[in-house]
Motif scaffolding. Structure first.
Motif, PDB file in Angstrom:
ATOM      1  N   GLY A 101     -19.465  19.187  -3.594  1.00  0.00           N
ATOM      2  CA  GLY A 101     -19.947  18.179  -4.535  1.00  0.00           C
ATOM      3  C   GLY A 101     -18.867  17.268  -5.071  1.00  0.00           C
ATOM      4  O   GLY A 101     -19.081  16.059  -5.240  1.00  0.00           O
ATOM      5  N   ALA A 102     -17.715  17.827  -5.354  1.00  0.00           N
ATOM      6  CA  ALA A 102     -16.571  17.082  -5.886  1.00  0.00           C
ATOM      7  C   ALA A 102     -15.401  18.054  -5.910  1.00  0.00           C
ATOM      8  O   ALA A 102     -15.612  19.264  -5.999  1.00  0.00           O
ATOM      9  CB  ALA A 102     -16.845  16.587  -7.308  1.00  0.00           C
ATOM     10  N   THR A 103     -14.175  17.545  -5.821  1.00  0.00           N
ATOM     11  CA  THR A 103     -13.023  18.445  -5.796  1.00  0.00           C
ATOM     12  C   THR A 103     -11.967  18.042  -6.822  1.00  0.00           C
ATOM     13  O   THR A 103     -11.768  16.862  -7.094  1.00  0.00           O
ATOM     14  CB  THR A 103     -12.354  18.478  -4.394  1.00  0.00           C
ATOM     15  OG1 THR A 103     -12.160  17.140  -3.951  1.00  0.00           O
ATOM     16  CG2 THR A 103     -13.212  19.231  -3.401  1.00  0.00           C
ATOM     17  N   SER A 104     -11.336  19.051  -7.356  1.00  0.00           N
ATOM     18  CA  SER A 104     -10.243  18.864  -8.313  1.00  0.00           C
ATOM     19  C   SER A 104      -9.071  19.697  -7.793  1.00  0.00           C
ATOM     20  O   SER A 104      -9.160  20.923  -7.740  1.00  0.00           O
ATOM     21  CB  SER A 104     -10.713  19.336  -9.696  1.00  0.00           C
ATOM     22  OG  SER A 104      -9.698  19.216 -10.654  1.00  0.00           O
ATOM     23  N   HIS A 105      -8.011  19.004  -7.353  1.00  0.00           N
ATOM     24  CA  HIS A 105      -6.886  19.694  -6.711  1.00  0.00           C
ATOM     25  C   HIS A 105      -5.688  19.805  -7.637  1.00  0.00           C
ATOM     26  O   HIS A 105      -5.349  18.854  -8.337  1.00  0.00           O
ATOM     27  CB  HIS A 105      -6.364  18.908  -5.492  1.00  0.00           C
ATOM     28  CG  HIS A 105      -7.404  18.416  -4.559  1.00  0.00           C
ATOM     29  ND1 HIS A 105      -7.995  19.204  -3.596  1.00  0.00           N
ATOM     30  CD2 HIS A 105      -7.966  17.186  -4.414  1.00  0.00           C
ATOM     31  CE1 HIS A 105      -8.865  18.480  -2.898  1.00  0.00           C
ATOM     32  NE2 HIS A 105      -8.869  17.246  -3.378  1.00  0.00           N
ATOM     33  N   CYS A 106      -5.017  20.949  -7.557  1.00  0.00           N
ATOM     34  CA  CYS A 106      -3.663  21.018  -8.079  1.00  0.00           C
ATOM     35  C   CYS A 106      -2.761  20.796  -6.873  1.00  0.00           C
ATOM     36  O   CYS A 106      -2.826  21.549  -5.891  1.00  0.00           O
ATOM     37  CB  CYS A 106      -3.364  22.374  -8.723  1.00  0.00           C
ATOM     38  SG  CYS A 106      -1.663  22.440  -9.318  1.00  0.00           S
TER      39      CYS A 106
END
Ligand code: 87F
Length: 507
Positions: free
Chosen positions: A248-253
């Motif tokens: 759906g959506a990604t949040s990367h470190c």
């Protein structure tokens, strides 16, 4: 379901143009031919127009308004977090694009290049951004000097181009799409870690609170994460009809990989030279496609009230020699009252369409609530309300219009989510062995299985499930982990399991 000629002209003697009422309705059913149903529903619902370049689509106002509502929410939330908007160029020089080799490797075939201006070849081809890490980070390096320059938190709303070759699908997989991309730099890993989850929570809220689509928050496997980063978190949705997961959506470190490559350093309080910690995160117009796939039905789109640009459509239902003007006035008064109370309401006064045609039209477009006003309603000082999601009808007294509509819309929003969650949950299958896994995959399930967390095993799962439907892969390791009893074995390798992970086919 074409209505009869709508010669309901109030002005006698004047010949009105009566458009031919073409058949409304869909020729495919969601449960019978999902792919064709989807293409038809986004076009007939007036969200999408096909374009003469494969994989490119026109976003019509009906789709764009949904994007804008989500944008307004997300933009305000990230501003509260002190993230600032900016805009970097669309074009990337090849030197800059290829600066981070690991990052671009594997993606290279999808990069589109400009090679000519008019008839002359450019001296150096110029790439069109597929994402903006390499565009932005040279300037992060320039702008960040000391610890007082941190954190640096930027976002841009823009388009990106990825020249995909697998079958294009409106919203879900298009060669150009809209997104926001956030790029941030911090002095410490802890700050970066915190932001990753704060952004992921906003993504969950977009799906669950706005689009009424349930998602699972979790971490991508080493194989599925963004290769240039440290770890990838995701919100995963599921489309029961196709049995496919959707990222759906990604949040990367990003860790310090890009900091190393682009020399993004700062001097800390003690005067020591340090590397920054970075994140990047995005959600795209894919969100709209997931919403359509989850809620749409055989009558067309079904829009959750929170994202519908028209939440209430008011339709006059004049009847023979009834008081037509009175009905029209009541419609106008209804729209006015609702607009003043903050609802997005409109009336459809067109006299070249019958009420029946209008019902079908606005059902196709997915408007959450229809209000009909006819002679009987006028006489009783009430309106008739019909819900798009479940066709339930009710009479709302004019005196309690705002309260009645508010309650109904809130109820629709909640009910869309509840029904979608019920359907999604019914598709989740917990398995322990390969046999159970293979069977569940054949039944289009979203599979929760104990896993040893080894990359080779995931590759093996992909290889063993290859077929015309596409291979299965890991979707995410949910943050919300069920208990893993001592001695539980991996469903695929038989080695000791380390975690529960979702698996399935995906978009
Ligand atoms: C296609 C061509 C070139 C994905 C690509 O997810 C490069 C890429 O880097 C590429 N497709 N990616 C990964 C994008 C990672 C990251 N970028 C910022 C995000 C969020 C926003």
């Amino acid at each position: 379901m074409a209505g009869k000629g709508a010669n309901t002209s109030a002005t006698k003697g004047k010949k009105k143009e009566v458009k031919k009422e073409t058949g409304l309705g869909l020729s495919y059913k969601k449960d019978e031919n999902f792919g064709e149903w989807y293409s038809e529903v986004v076009v007939n619902g007036e969200m999408i127009e096909y374009y003469d370049i494969s994989g490119c689509y026109i976003l019509r106002p009906w789709a764009m308004s949904i994007w804008e509502i989500m944008q307004t929410f997300f933009d305000a939330e990230i501003k509260k977090m002190k993230i600032k908007n900016c805009y970097f160029p669309l074009f990337v020089s090849s030197g800059v694009l290829q600066k981070e080799k690991d990052h671009i490797e594997g993606f290279a075939p999808e990069v589109a290049w400009v090679t000519k201006s008019g008839e002359s070849e450019l001296e150096m081809p110029i790439a069109i951004r597929p994402t903006s890490e390499t565009v932005m980070y040279p300037y992060f390096s320039k702008w960040i000097r000391g610890h007082r320059d941190l954190p640096l938190r930027l976002n841009q709303w823009c388009n990106v181009v990825r020249w995909e070759f697998s079958n294009p699908t409106p919203f879900i997989r298009s060669r150009e799409f809209l997104w926001q991309e956030g790029h941030t730099a911090f002095a410490t890993k802890e700050e970066a870690d915190t932001e990753v989850l704060e952004i992921l929570e906003l993504y969950r809220r977009i799906y669950e609170e706005f689009l009424a689509v349930p998602v699972i928050k979790g971490k991508k496997s080493e194989h599925e994460k963004f290769a240039g980063g440290l770890y990838t978190t995701t919100v995963e949705a599921f489309v029961p009809n196709t049995g496919r997961g959707v990222q759906g959506a990604t949040s990367h470190c990003l860790g310090q990989n890009f900091a190393k490559m682009f020399e993004i350093n700062f001097e800390n309080e003690k005067g020591e030279k340090c590397m920054v910690w970075q994140n990047s995160w995005a959600y795209t117009t894919r969100t709209i496609g997931v919403m359509v796939m989850v809620h749409g039905d055989d009558k067309g789109l079904v829009l959750p009230p929170k994202v519908a640009s028209v939440q209430v459509i008011v339709i006059p239902v004049p009847y023979k020699d009834a008081n037509t003007q009175g009905i029209f006035d009541a419609c106008a008064a209804t729209v006015k009252t609702l607009n003043e109370a903050g609802f997005r309401a409109e009336a459809d006064y067109r006299d070249n369409y019958s009420p029946g045609w209008k019902y079908s039209h606005w059902e196709m477009k997915g408007v959450p609530l229809r209000i009909e006003i006819g002679p009987k309603d006028l006489a009783n000082n009430q309106v008739r309300a019909v819900r798009r999601d479940n066709s339930a009808k009710s009479d709302i007294p004019m005196a309690g219009l705002v309260e009645g509509v508010k309650e109904t819309l809130d109820n629709i929003q909640q009910s869309l989510f509840d029904v979608a969650k019920q359907k999604r949950d019914a598709c989740i299958q917990v398995v322990n062995t390969w046999e159970e896994f293979a069977e569940a995959l054949g039944q289009k399930k979203m599979i929760l299985a104990p896993w040893c967390d080894e990359e080779e095993v995931e590759k093996d799962v992909k290889a063993r499930t290859k077929g015309e439907m596409g291979a299965a892969k890991s979707l995410c390791t949910p943050f919300d982990q069920p208990e893993l009893p001592e001695g539980t074995l991996c469903f695929a390798s038989g080695k000791p399991a380390k975690k529960w992970t979702y698996w399935g086919r995906s978009y």
